[in-house]
Every structure is written in structure tokens, then in C-alpha cells.
Design a protein around this motif. Structure first.
Motif, PDB file in Angstrom:
ATOM      1  N   GLY A   1      -0.815  13.232 -14.320  1.00  0.00           N
ATOM      2  CA  GLY A   1      -1.517  12.014 -14.711  1.00  0.00           C
ATOM      3  C   GLY A   1      -2.772  11.782 -13.883  1.00  0.00           C
ATOM      4  N   ASP A   2      -3.454  10.662 -14.181  1.00  0.00           N
ATOM      5  CA  ASP A   2      -4.664  10.309 -13.437  1.00  0.00           C
ATOM      6  C   ASP A   2      -4.625   8.873 -12.902  1.00  0.00           C
ATOM      7  OD1 ASP A   2      -4.904   8.851 -15.742  1.00  0.00           O
ATOM      8  OD2 ASP A   2      -6.907   9.584 -16.274  1.00  0.00           O
ATOM      9  N   GLY A   3      -3.452   8.238 -13.010  1.00  0.00           N
ATOM     10  CA  GLY A   3      -3.310   6.885 -12.484  1.00  0.00           C
ATOM     11  C   GLY A   3      -3.738   5.801 -13.443  1.00  0.00           C
ATOM     12  N   ARG A   4      -4.247   6.191 -14.631  1.00  0.00           N
ATOM     13  CA  ARG A   4      -4.712   5.173 -15.583  1.00  0.00           C
ATOM     14  C   ARG A   4      -4.167   5.402 -16.990  1.00  0.00           C
ATOM     15  NH1 ARG A   4      -8.583   1.375 -15.497  1.00  0.00           N
ATOM     16  NH2 ARG A   4      -9.480   0.695 -17.492  1.00  0.00           N
ATOM     17  N   HIS A   5      -4.178   6.659 -17.444  1.00  0.00           N
ATOM     18  CA  HIS A   5      -3.751   6.962 -18.805  1.00  0.00           C
ATOM     19  C   HIS A   5      -2.333   7.519 -18.790  1.00  0.00           C
ATOM     20  CE1 HIS A   5      -8.206   7.289 -18.648  1.00  0.00           C
ATOM     21  NE2 HIS A   5      -8.122   6.599 -19.783  1.00  0.00           N
ATOM     22  N   SER A   6      -1.588   7.198 -19.842  1.00  0.00           N
ATOM     23  CA  SER A   6      -0.159   7.527 -19.828  1.00  0.00           C
ATOM     24  C   SER A   6       0.117   8.998 -20.149  1.00  0.00           C
ATOM     25  CB  SER A   6       0.586   6.639 -20.833  1.00  0.00           C
ATOM     26  OG  SER A   6       0.061   6.829 -22.149  1.00  0.00           O
ATOM     27  N   ILE A   7      -0.530   9.577 -21.152  1.00  0.00           N
ATOM     28  CA  ILE A   7      -0.222  10.932 -21.586  1.00  0.00           C
ATOM     29  C   ILE A   7      -1.367  11.885 -21.295  1.00  0.00           C
ATOM     30  CG2 ILE A   7       0.396  12.382 -23.563  1.00  0.00           C
ATOM     31  CD1 ILE A   7       2.585  10.464 -22.677  1.00  0.00           C
ATOM     32  N   VAL A   8      -2.556  11.573 -21.807  1.00  0.00           N
ATOM     33  CA  VAL A   8      -3.691  12.482 -21.695  1.00  0.00           C
ATOM     34  C   VAL A   8      -4.619  11.980 -20.595  1.00  0.00           C
ATOM     35  CG1 VAL A   8      -5.631  13.563 -22.879  1.00  0.00           C
ATOM     36  CG2 VAL A   8      -3.520  13.039 -24.132  1.00  0.00           C
TER      37      VAL A   8
ATOM     38  N   LEU B   1       0.826  -1.206   0.000  1.00  0.00           N
ATOM     39  CA  LEU B   1       0.000   0.000   0.000  1.00  0.00           C
ATOM     40  C   LEU B   1       0.862   1.258   0.000  1.00  0.00           C
ATOM     41  CD1 LEU B   1      -2.862  -0.958   2.508  1.00  0.00           C
ATOM     42  CD2 LEU B   1      -3.023  -0.730   0.021  1.00  0.00           C
ATOM     43  N   GLN B   2       1.982   1.233   0.747  1.00  0.00           N
ATOM     44  CA  GLN B   2       2.876   2.400   0.766  1.00  0.00           C
ATOM     45  C   GLN B   2       3.473   2.647  -0.615  1.00  0.00           C
ATOM     46  OE1 GLN B   2       3.881   4.661   3.516  1.00  0.00           O
ATOM     47  NE2 GLN B   2       4.233   5.620   1.532  1.00  0.00           N
ATOM     48  N   SER B   3       3.941   1.567  -1.259  1.00  0.00           N
ATOM     49  CA  SER B   3       4.514   1.716  -2.603  1.00  0.00           C
ATOM     50  C   SER B   3       3.455   2.196  -3.589  1.00  0.00           C
ATOM     51  CB  SER B   3       5.094   0.374  -3.053  1.00  0.00           C
ATOM     52  OG  SER B   3       5.595   0.467  -4.365  1.00  0.00           O
ATOM     53  N   TRP B   4       2.251   1.692  -3.448  1.00  0.00           N
ATOM     54  CA  TRP B   4       1.161   2.089  -4.344  1.00  0.00           C
ATOM     55  C   TRP B   4       0.811   3.567  -4.150  1.00  0.00           C
ATOM     56  CZ3 TRP B   4      -4.039   3.544  -3.679  1.00  0.00           C
ATOM     57  CH2 TRP B   4      -4.855   3.425  -4.812  1.00  0.00           C
ATOM     58  N   LEU B   5       0.756   4.029  -2.885  1.00  0.00           N
ATOM     59  CA  LEU B   5       0.477   5.442  -2.630  1.00  0.00           C
ATOM     60  C   LEU B   5       1.564   6.341  -3.225  1.00  0.00           C
ATOM     61  CD1 LEU B   5      -0.887   5.666   1.038  1.00  0.00           C
ATOM     62  CD2 LEU B   5      -2.123   6.089  -1.089  1.00  0.00           C
ATOM     63  N   ASN B   6       2.807   5.933  -3.068  1.00  0.00           N
ATOM     64  CA  ASN B   6       3.913   6.747  -3.609  1.00  0.00           C
ATOM     65  C   ASN B   6       3.764   6.917  -5.116  1.00  0.00           C
ATOM     66  OD1 ASN B   6       4.949   6.865  -1.025  1.00  0.00           O
ATOM     67  ND2 ASN B   6       6.439   5.217  -1.356  1.00  0.00           N
ATOM     68  N   GLY B   7       3.519   5.811  -5.825  1.00  0.00           N
ATOM     69  CA  GLY B   7       3.360   5.892  -7.276  1.00  0.00           C
ATOM     70  C   GLY B   7       2.151   6.712  -7.677  1.00  0.00           C
ATOM     71  N   LEU B   8       1.033   6.593  -6.902  1.00  0.00           N
ATOM     72  CA  LEU B   8      -0.181   7.332  -7.242  1.00  0.00           C
ATOM     73  C   LEU B   8       0.035   8.835  -7.071  1.00  0.00           C
ATOM     74  CD1 LEU B   8      -3.171   7.121  -8.019  1.00  0.00           C
ATOM     75  CD2 LEU B   8      -3.714   6.971  -5.566  1.00  0.00           C
ATOM     76  N   ILE B   9       0.688   9.261  -5.978  1.00  0.00           N
ATOM     77  CA  ILE B   9       0.949  10.690  -5.766  1.00  0.00           C
ATOM     78  C   ILE B   9       1.857  11.228  -6.861  1.00  0.00           C
ATOM     79  CG2 ILE B   9       2.035  12.349  -4.207  1.00  0.00           C
ATOM     80  CD1 ILE B   9       1.090  10.608  -1.875  1.00  0.00           C
ATOM     81  N   THR B  10       2.859  10.432  -7.248  1.00  0.00           N
ATOM     82  CA  THR B  10       3.773  10.877  -8.317  1.00  0.00           C
ATOM     83  C   THR B  10       3.037  11.045  -9.628  1.00  0.00           C
ATOM     84  OG1 THR B  10       5.601   9.708  -7.231  1.00  0.00           O
ATOM     85  CG2 THR B  10       5.890  10.305  -9.546  1.00  0.00           C
ATOM     86  N   GLU B  11       2.125  10.109  -9.929  1.00  0.00           N
ATOM     87  CA  GLU B  11       1.357  10.204 -11.167  1.00  0.00           C
ATOM     88  C   GLU B  11       0.543  11.491 -11.202  1.00  0.00           C
ATOM     89  OE1 GLU B  11       0.544   8.241 -14.172  1.00  0.00           O
ATOM     90  OE2 GLU B  11       2.637   7.857 -13.687  1.00  0.00           O
ATOM     91  N   PHE B  12      -0.181  11.789 -10.122  1.00  0.00           N
ATOM     92  CA  PHE B  12      -1.009  12.995 -10.107  1.00  0.00           C
ATOM     93  C   PHE B  12      -0.147  14.255 -10.073  1.00  0.00           C
ATOM     94  CE2 PHE B  12      -4.525  10.201  -9.244  1.00  0.00           C
ATOM     95  CZ  PHE B  12      -5.636  10.887  -9.713  1.00  0.00           C
ATOM     96  N   ALA B  13       1.005  14.199  -9.406  1.00  0.00           N
ATOM     97  CA  ALA B  13       1.873  15.386  -9.348  1.00  0.00           C
ATOM     98  C   ALA B  13       2.450  15.738 -10.708  1.00  0.00           C
ATOM     99  CB  ALA B  13       2.995  15.148  -8.350  1.00  0.00           C
ATOM    100  N   THR B  14       2.559  14.745 -11.599  1.00  0.00           N
ATOM    101  CA  THR B  14       3.100  14.978 -12.945  1.00  0.00           C
ATOM    102  C   THR B  14       1.995  15.099 -13.984  1.00  0.00           C
ATOM    103  OG1 THR B  14       3.349  12.576 -13.236  1.00  0.00           O
ATOM    104  CG2 THR B  14       5.262  13.819 -12.437  1.00  0.00           C
TER     105      THR B  14
END
Length: 484
Positions: free
Chosen positions: A146-153, A131-144
């Protein structure tokens, strides 16, 4: 539980290790996609719009049999703050489903459910690490961007960002929710994310174009080209820098395309594998259902056969018991008949013996004994009220005593017999007088009829015939037979 200083890698299954390996292979592609999104946001002047800088799971606690994970959420900016929220596993899972998060976008696995069993011990430690690793990746996706599902748009990113903030205890207007507890420095009651929200650029949104839509990569290239054209430098050094950025952007786009193609191929392979697995599972389930139905039918047949055997055995036992009972009853009846026949035969033999003894005794009786027996019989008839028969018997008895007296040679016995004759004659006369008195009252016809009905004394031939059957007893026997 106390906060953990650092996570120790817990044991993973073989399937999880293979998935983690594939996710590590896509790290470079994910970084390029994030770099492309960040470059685009920088060119268009858009920011990530994420209030949360980091979220650290510091431990867990049990509340009435339910495990809650304690999360320390931090923000950055002019007024950084930290607060703690507690979330269940189901809340993590609901967030994943609401955002549509896929593992290859956040670069981490989401822990599976444990089914009916409770998650404890090493399994709970592994869940907390994933769960910790998953949260880290999810925050990074939104900070850059992203939306956690789509790569570019990203698609519907604003609503997804609001859901993410709610999960971390941030309400729509940027204030902490009621279940969030501040940690460390106590902040003023102003919104905790005011400074960050004020300085953050607006969230990147993809507007619906009026022209026919382009592919995500084509839209990104066009947008990047237009922005770059408007801001193209006039000097040679700036032109060279612009060309290098364009080349880097093209390389990143090409890498993203390759990554997307590879991800699509892998997703198709995973879908095919999952479909094959599901098909195989369905076939196994169907086979198991068929086997279970066959076993059920076989069990029913065996049960029916068992019931039939039991019923047959019961009927046979009942028939055998009935036959045995009939045989015993027949034997009892036969035994009873045999005993009855034996008793009847014995009774007949006894009767014959008694008759024979009686005849023998009668034959052995003397005339005196016969006279005595006849006198007793006459008395019995008189006592029974049969006076007519008693009168006749008394007269016969007198005649028999007279016959015996004539045959007796002893003068003493003759005197005794005469006394007896006189007594019986007097008794007969009294009885006759009684009968005659009653008859006179009824009429002369009845008297004559009665007189005619009185039997006469036995004739001499009869006495002689009886005398031939027996001998005259001795004087001693005669004395005992005649009453004094």
C-alpha cells in the motif's frame, strides 16, 4: 528520558475516542485489503520493497526547548541491523502530508498540534503513543503493497517509499544517512540494507495502460483472473484448490468493495460534518465580528459622548469661571470706586474742614498776627526771586504795622512795633534800590513803568473793614508776635 518498556494508554478526548472506535470497526476491512494486495503481489511476483521491519519510539529528549523522539529502526534478513534516528513532531507531520496518509488506512490517529503551548507531561506521553501506533500502521501498509492512502491500487508508490526511507535514515542507494546512529552490533561500512534490497523483489508499480482505464477492483479481478488462468492446474485437486482461492479472492474483493463504499459514505458524512462545522464556525465568526463591530461602534459613540460631555463640562466650567471672574472684577471695581468716592468725600470733607479752620483761624487772627504773616510772606517771595512782588508785599506789611501801632495803646509795644517798621522799611528800600538800579540800565521807560507798578498802601476803609472782623490783641500777645 529512559526508553519505555511499554506504553500506558494516556487519556484521550471524547472526539479522539469516537474516532478510535470508528477505526477499530474498520480493522477487518483493512486486513482484507492488505491480504488482497499481498495475494496480488504474490501472484505477480512483486514484493513490498520496504527495508524497515519495525520502528520503535524508545523515548524523547529536549534539545534547546525542542522535543526530539528517539526511534530504533530495525531491518530483517541475512544481515539484520538496528540504528537510531531522532525526529521532531513537525517531521512526522511533514511525512504524513507528503505521503497523503489517512487515518483509516493506517488504523491510527495522528496527534494534533498543541498550538502555542508546549507539549509536556501526559500530553507528550499521549503524543508518543499515537505516533508509535501511527508508525506501526504505516509500515504495515507499505509492507503489504500500500501507500498509506489508497486501499487496493497504490499511486506514485516509489516516490512515497523513498520519502519513507529518508524519514527512517535510509538514503536512496540504501546507505544510512549522517544523522543515523548504529545500535548494538557495529556493521561493516557496506550499505545497511544491501542484503534486504538484494533479496527483495522489485516494488509493485501500477503502469499506465494504453487501453481505457478500468476501475481498481476491475483491474484487480482481470489481473488475478489472467494470472490464475495461466497457472491453472491440470489435476482435479489443484483445480479445486484454485477454485477455493478464487472464491476467497472474490469474497475479499466484495468485502473491500463494501468497505470502500462504507468508507466513502463515512468520508462523505465526515466531509458534511466538517463543512457544517466550518459553516457554523464561519457563522459564529461572522456573528462575533458583527457583535465586535457593534461593540466597537458603541464604544466609539460612548467615547464621543464622553468627550462631548467633558468638553461641555469644560466649557461650562470655563464660562462659570469667566462669569465668576467678571463678577469679582466688577465687585472689585465697584469696591474701588466706592473707596475712591469715600476717599474723595473724606478728602473733600477734610479740605472743607481745613478751609473752614483756615478761615476761622484767619478770622481769629489779630492785625498784628496778620502783619507778621505778611512780613514772612514778603521774605519768602524775596527768597524765591520774585523781588517785584516781595517789594510790594514789604510796603503793604509796613503800612499794616503802622496801622497796628496807631491802634496800640501800650507805649512799650509801640516802640517794639516802630523798630519792626524801621527794619521792614529799610529792607524794602534796599530791595527798591536794587530793582531801580537794574531798571536804570534797561531805560527810563522801564523805570517809570516799574514805579507806576508799585502798589500803594491800603486805604483807611480797607483797614477799618478788616478791623471790624477782629479785635486788637492784648499786649502780651502783641509782644510774642513782634520779634525783638
Amino acid at each position: 528520558n529512559d526508553p519505555q518498556a511499554g506504553f500506558v494508554t494516556a487519556s484521550l478526548t471524547g472526539s479522539q475516542l469516537r474516532q478510535m472506535g470508528r477505526l477499530r470497526d474498520g480493522d477487518a476491512a483493512r486486513e482484507r485489503a492488505r491480504r488482497v494486495r499481498s495475494s496480488v503481489m504474490g501472484l505477480v511476483g512483486s514484493g513490498g520493497g520496504v527495508y524497515v521491519a519495525s520502528a520503535q519510539i524508545v523515548g524523547y529528549e529536549d534539545r534547546g526547548g525542542t522535543t526530539f523522539f528517539r526511534i530504533h529502526v530495525k531491518t530483517e534478513g541475512e544481515q539484520p541491523s538496528t540504528w537510531e534516528v531522532s525526529r521532531r513532531y513537525n517531521q512526522f507531520d511533514n511525512l504524513r502530508k507528503e505521503l497523503g496518509v489517512v487515518s483509516h488506512r493506517v488504523g491510527s490517529l495522528f496527534p494534533h498540534k498543541t498550538g502555542m503551548s508546549a507539549c509536556t507531561g501526559e500530553q507528550l506521553t499521549q503524543r508518543m503513543q499515537l505516533l508509535q501506533s501511527w508508525l506501526n500502521g504505516l509500515i504495515t501498509e507499505f509492507a503489504t503493497g500500500g501507500d498509506g492512502r489508497h486501499s487496493i491500487v497504490p499511486i506514485n508508490r516509489t516516490a512515497k517509499l523513498q520519502a519513507l526511507h529518508r524519514f527512517f535514515g535510509i538514503e536512496l542507494e540504501g546507505r544510512l544517512s549522517s544523522d543515523a546512529v548504529l545500535v548494538g552490533e557495529v556493521l561493516a561500512p557496506a550499505p545497511v540494507a544491501t542484503a534486504v534490497a538484494a533479496s527483495a523483489p522489485p516494488a509493485f508499480e501500477v503502469l499506465s495502460p494504453t487501453a481505457p482505464p478500468l476501475l481498481p477492483e476491475q483491474a484487480l479481478e482481470t489481473q488475478a483472473h489472467n494470472v490464475a488462468t495461466e497457472q491453472a492446474p491440470q489435476s482435479g485437486s489443484l483445480a479445486n484448490e484454485y477454485e477455493r482461492e478464487q472464491e476467497q479472492l472474490q469474497e475479499d474483493l466484495e468485502a473491500v468493495r463494501r468497505f470502500e463504499a462504507e468508507e466513502a459514505r463515512r468520508e462523505m458524512e465526515r466531509s458534511e460534518e466538517e463543512e457544517a462545522r466550518l459553516r457554523e464556525a464561519r457563522q459564529k465568526e461572522e456573528q462575533a465580528a458583527v457583535e465586535a463591530e457593534a461593540l466597537r461602534l458603541k464604544a466609539e459613540e460612548e467615547a464621543e459622548e464622553q468627550r462631548a460631555r467633558v468638553q461641555q463640562e469644560k466649557e461650562e466650567q470655563e464660562a462659570a469661571a469667566a462669569a465668576e471672574e467678571a463678577r469679582l472684577r466688577a465687585e472689585r471695581e465697584e469696591e474701588e470706586e466706592r473707596l475712591k468716592a469715600e476717599e474723595e468725600a473724606a478728602a473733600a470733607l477734610r479740605a472743607a474742614a481745613e478751609e473752614e479752620a483756615r478761615r476761622k483761624a484767619e478770622a481769629e487772627k489779630s492785625w498784628l498776627q496778620k502783619a507778621v504773616d505778611l512780613a514772612q510772606h514778603a521774605q519768602d517771595l524775596e527768597a524765591a526771586g520774585q523781588r517785584q512782588e516781595a517789594l510790594q508785599t514789604f510796603r503793604n506789611c509796613v503800612e499794616l504795622f503802622v496801622f497796628v501801632k496807631k491802634r496800640e495803646k501800650s507805649a512799650r509795644v509801640q516802640e517794639m512795633l516802630q523798630v519792626r517798621i524801621d527794619e521792614l522799611s529799610q529792607r524794602a528800600d534796599r530791595l527798591w534800590e536794587s530793582l531801580a538800579g537794574g531798571m536804570l540800565e534797561e531805560g527810563d521807560a522801564a523805570v517809570s513803568t516799574t514805579i507806576g507798578a508799585i502798589p500803594a498802601a491800603p486805604s483807611e476803609p480797607v483797614l477799618q473793614e478788616a478791623s471790624a472782623a477782629s479785635t486788637v490783641p492784648c499786649a502780651e500777645a502783641t509782644q510774642e508776635a513782634v520779634p525783638s
